[in-house]
Design an enzyme around this catalytic site. Structure first.
Site, PDB file in Angstrom:
ATOM      1  N   HIS A   1     -26.982  18.801 -16.682  1.00  0.00           N
ATOM      2  CA  HIS A   1     -27.425  19.918 -15.837  1.00  0.00           C
ATOM      3  C   HIS A   1     -28.374  19.390 -14.768  1.00  0.00           C
ATOM      4  O   HIS A   1     -29.235  18.574 -15.085  1.00  0.00           O
ATOM      5  CB  HIS A   1     -28.144  20.964 -16.689  1.00  0.00           C
TER       6      HIS A   1
ATOM      7  N   GLY B   1       0.826  -1.214   0.000  1.00  0.00           N
ATOM      8  CA  GLY B   1       0.000   0.000   0.000  1.00  0.00           C
ATOM      9  C   GLY B   1       0.850   1.250   0.000  1.00  0.00           C
ATOM     10  O   GLY B   1       0.467   2.285  -0.540  1.00  0.00           O
TER      11      GLY B   1
END
Ligand code: NAI
Length: 478
Positions: A450, A39
């Site tokens: 939108h 990681g």
């Protein structure tokens, strides 16, 4: 007999683990040598834990604004619970580390636990506590050991209460006050976490300005915003020493930072001091000198194919000190192993997103205005403010703007700089635009949903077409 691999990757961060997975997908037999869990800094110490805590702080701030949204709350009961915030952060990190471990298993990538040392260009020794060294052999090696926190030579940095971006992840209580030394990305992001939790934050920056890589105009606007949040920024400071404050009235003045500015000697007292003055390539004890890898001080030098000067030895990510960002390391890792596996590819650094998770967020791709001026590029600017955007008004988050830098010659979008809501997600569209050399007209004529925040990008593009103007904003001086 030592285990033999096509590719061994030293370091299991976002550079190394992505390289390993991509290599396995291309059919290589792969090993990863890692002394911690896989990681790396990003997943265990950096991006992921800090962004998890930032989410907690965002929830806290939203709750404080609840009444503006027509929701009644008992203000007294809205309080951070640091222990639970930290527990959630640990759970998120564990979940994602578990994900990487699972991917390694499913791609049959061998994890070798320990500190890797290059014994020869195709032989790696692995130290794991004991005196003996396990050895593996690999036809190709990718060095992806990342970086470690820089520790400046300031007297007092080992005192109790002096922390860094690793130690702050295990804070046990919220300090009353914090001095952050270094006004870079780490300093700013942590100022943005600690201030809403109730800590009085002061940033001391050595240079005349903080956040040097950020566009000047965006930085000015950002500094106005964080001043309102109560964060103090002092630039042009030379920190001389950190000392125990023997005259402290209480814990909040436990440490004193002495520093000088052009106004003379000054000092500030705080409960804790955080060092955030940069990171340096992590190459100590790797045995690179012994095999003759070309270095630039602590950084490994690699070319656009990610090759070092030694055949079959590659270097990617922070350890090359080119651009210290997780997503760049991942891209470099893919390029390295694709070249190893005969899919020839060069790294392209033209369109790299930069994201800063502050309040407000900032994100950019391509050069800043000051860089274009220095380079003598003919450009024009188009801006669109979030105050004029329906979606931003609905979520009550209108602080900021989209700013495009456009080529006068070709009308291509050279750069995008965003400050405001979800800037770090919104930059993706502009990364594609810059990478594909999209013109303002092409972007403006692309239908955007939108009501959404990315409409601000479309509007800025429209305003950037010669003779045109954004729909919801009539050009004035922004
Ligand atoms: P940085 O290099 O971004 O900033 C360090 C700052 O400390 C600079 O402004 C520097 O002038 C200042 N400084 C250095 N010595 C000083 C001193 N003695 N006194 C006062 N100021 C001093 O390094 P930072 O913030 O530690 O981050 C390390 C790396 O991690 C960077 O490459 C950064 O890009 C990366 N990073 C990226 C993030 C993101 O993409 N969101 C988040 C956090 C880190």
């Amino acid at each position: 007999m030592a285990d033999r691999y096509d590719i061994a990757v030293i370091g299991g961060g976002p550079g190394g683990y992505v390289a390993a997975i991509r290599a396995a997908q291309l059919g290589a037999k792969v090993a990863v040598v890692e002394k911690d869990r896989p990681g790396g800094t990003c997943l265990i110490w950096g991006c992921i834990p800090s962004k998890t805590l930032i989410k907690s702080v965002q929830v806290l701030e939203e709750m404080r604004k609840a009444e503006r949204f027509g929701i009644q709350v008992d203000k007294e009961s809205i309080k951070p619970d640091l222990e639970k915030m930290m527990a959630r952060k640990d759970a998120v990190v564990n979940q994602l580390v578990g994900g990487v471990v699972g991917l390694f298993k499913s791609y049959k990538i061998d994890m070798h636990h320990g500190h890797g040392v290059m014994l020869a260009p195709n032989r790696i020794g692995i130290k794991n506590g004991g005196p003996e060294l396990t050895e593996i052999e690999a036809s190709n090696v990718v060095i992806a050991t990342g970086s470690s926190i820089s520790r400046p030579p300031i007297p007092g940095i080992d005192l109790d209460g002096v922390i860094d971006s690793d130690k702050i992840l295990s804070l046990k209580h919220i300090p009353k006050s914090l001095v952050i030394i270094g006004g870079g990305i780490i300093g700013m992001e942590w100022a943005g976490i600690m201030s809403p939790l109730g800590t009085k934050v002061t940033i001391l920056e050595a240079l005349p300005t903080v956040l040097v890589p950020v566009d000047d105009e965006i930085r000015q606007r950002f500094l106005i915003s964080i001043k309102k949040l109560g964060i103090t920024v002092q630039t042009g400071t030379k920190v001389e020493a950190i000392e125990n404050n023997n005259e402290a009235k209480d814990e909040s003045e436990k440490l004193t930072v002495r520093y000088s500015t052009d106004k003379g000697e000054q000092s500030i007292s705080a409960e804790m001091v955080m060092l955030a003055v940069g990171r340096a390539p992590y190459t100590a004890g790797l045995g690179l000198e012994d095999i003759g890898v070309q270095m630039n001080r602590r950084a490994i030098m690699s070319n656009m194919r990610m090759e070092t000067n030694i055949d079959h030895v590659y270097a990617i990510g922070d350890v090359t000190q080119r651009i210290m960002l997780a997503h760049v390391a991942s891209a470099e890792g893919e390029v390295a192993v694709e070249n190893i596996m005969h899919h020839s590819r060069l790294m392209d650094y033209r369109a790299v997103p930069n994201c800063i998770y502050t309040n407000p967020e900032m994100a950019s791709v391509g050069p800043t205005e000051q860089e274009l001026k220095v380079a003598g590029v003919r450009y024009r600017v188009s801006k669109f403010p979030f105050t004029a955007l329906g979606r931003a008004v609905t979520i009550d988050d209108t602080n900021g703007l989209v700013k495009l830098l456009i080529s006068e010659e070709t009308n291509e979008i050279l750069a995008g700089h965003i400050m405001g809501p979800d800037a770090t997600d919104m930059i993706a569209e502009l990364v594609l635009a810059v990478k594909q050399r999209i013109t303002t007209r092409e972007l403006a004529e692309t239908i955007h949903a939108h009501p959404t925040l990315p409409e601000a990008v479309q509007e800025a593009a429209l305003g950037g077409i010669p003779g045109a103007s954004a729909i919801h904003f009539k050009k004035t001086n922004l």
